[in-house]
Design an enzyme around this catalytic site. Structure first.
Site, short mmCIF file in Angstrom:
data_model
loop_
_atom_site.label_atom_id
_atom_site.label_comp_id
_atom_site.label_asym_id
_atom_site.label_seq_id
_atom_site.Cartn_x
_atom_site.Cartn_y
_atom_site.Cartn_z
CB SER A 219 -0.90 0.02 1.23
OG SER A 219 -1.54 1.29 1.36
CE1 TYR A 232 -3.81 -1.95 5.26
CE2 TYR A 232 -3.26 0.18 4.31
CZ TYR A 232 -3.58 -1.15 4.15
OH TYR A 232 -3.69 -1.69 2.90
#
Length: 407
Positions: A219, A232
């Protein structure tokens, strides 16, 4: 002008013939890159007509077209044959779509899901071939991962394991790092890092034997300080670094490692479910936040960041095929890329992150994703300014009193 017709037309004929051949062989894809290349060739043709003699123009234009089409051509791919691939996190999103695509191409797909009766699992059973096998696995449970390793060994005894697609991931909170419970950081690390580490290490003997592939979904939040994605983002950053280490260490064994850094795509099972999940996450955060932090930041601060987060989700791209296509390329290209960046605006995002000053990077991420308002404790007893007013105040070296706005 007529003297230019034959060299220009001849060059374009050569370019068109090669493009048509590549399209027929599926080595070239219709899209923006091809259109951009043709536009640049047209501009080069215009310049050649005014600056060069006909033969030189023909040679230059034909060479430029040939080079452009060579650069746009897909790299040679390996045959699917009887290759077996394990994909994690196939309940929804990239994992489910990749499992369907690879199954349709002729792969033997081993797909892990959190729930064998989830809508995604039922859809895979209904639309895929009998070669696709489903396995329940929770990445936070070492026993589940050990059971999955045995399952893979049994089902690849005759074919071998060609690829591992580390897709399973977790993000269940949107909040500043100070507001995010330490337990949330640990949970994200368990799924996104430690679970992936245990599974990958367990499968390396099979992948070494086949000189296969490891494909991992990362990501941009693991490369850049996205607002309110601390738990995250740090887990993804650790996982991507781990894959870089594997890429270097496994090179002598012939294993190729790729990381896919997708942009903003709609990967949930449904918008209503997503909204309910994020609402529960917000309420759980508010209920468990220490009173001191709640007073310092304010409940309206948390409401604001969740509203902005949900707005960014509403703008996400529903077509997951760019990511799935990159997964396929990473598995089958003779020379797969080390990094893939599918998605709208991802290239611009990385350019800004690596090439522009820190202040511009921060403002871009806030405008692109979440722009937090001013925490309650910094408002000096008055309602906080809007994000735009806050930026203006930060840019002013001699700010006056903060303007009051209605909450």
């Amino acid at each position: 002008m007529e003297q230019w017709l034959w060299p220009s037309g001849g060059a374009w004929l050569l370019v068109a013939a090669r493009a048509l051949l590549q399209l027929l062989r599926a080595d070239l894809r219709l899209g923006r890159p091809l259109l951009a290349a043709l536009a640049l060739l047209a501009a080069l043709d215009w310049l050649c007509q005014r600056l060069l003699p006909p033969l030189a123009a023909l040679a230059l234009l034909a060479a430029a077209g040939w080079i452009a089409l060579s650069c746009l051509a897909r790299p040679p791919r390996l045959p699917v044959a009887t290759r077996t691939v394990l994909i994690t996190g196939c309940d929804s999103g990239f994992g489910k779509e990749a499992a369907k695509k690879l199954d349709a191409m002729g792969f033997t797909v081993l797909a892990t899901v959190l729930d064998l009766e989830s809508p995604g699992a039922l859809e895979l059973r209904a639309c895929c071939s009998p070669h696709l096998k489903l396995l329940q696995m929770d990445m936070t449970k070492p026993a589940d991962i050990s059971r999955a390793l045995e399952f893979v060994k049994v089902h690849t005894s005759s074919t071998g394991l060609w690829g591992l697609v580390n897709n399973a991931g977790l993000n269940d909170i949107v909040a500043d790092a100070e507001l995010s419970p330490v337990a949330t950081f640990r949970t994200c690390m368990e799924v996104n890092f430690f679970g992936t580490l245990q599974l990958t290490k367990g499968l390396l003997p099979l992948l070494r034997r086949s000189r296969g592939r490891i494909v991992t979904l990362g990501s941009p939040a693991g490369d850049m300080p996205f607002p309110c994605l601390g738990a995250y983002g740090t887990s993804k950053a650790a996982m991507v670094l781990l894959m870089d280490i594997f890429s270097s260490e496994l090179l002598p064994w012939g294993i190729k490692v790729s990381v896919i850094q997708p942009g903003c795509f709609k990967t949930g099972e449904g918008s209503v479910n997503n909204l309910n999940c994020w609402e529960r996450s917000k309420q759980l955060l508010l209920a468990n936040l220490p009173q001191e932090l709640l007073q310092a930041y304010g409940e309206d601060y948390i409401e604001h960041i969740y509203r902005q987060f949900l707005h960014s989700l509403s703008l996400a791209v529903p077509d997951l095929s760019p990511v799935v296509d990159d997964i396929v390329d990473a598995l089958l290209a003779t020379q797969p890329q080390h990094r893939y960046y599918p998605g709208r605006g991802v290239g611009l995002m990385y350019f800004i992150h690596y090439c522009l000053p820190r202040s511009l990077r921060r403002r871009f991420l806030q405008a692109f994703f979440i722009n937090p308002c001013v925490p309650r404790a910094l408002r000096r007893g008055k309602p906080g300014p809007t994000p735009a007013q806050d930026e203006a105040r930060a840019a002013d070296p001699n700010p006056g009193p903060s303007p009051a706005v209605a909450e």
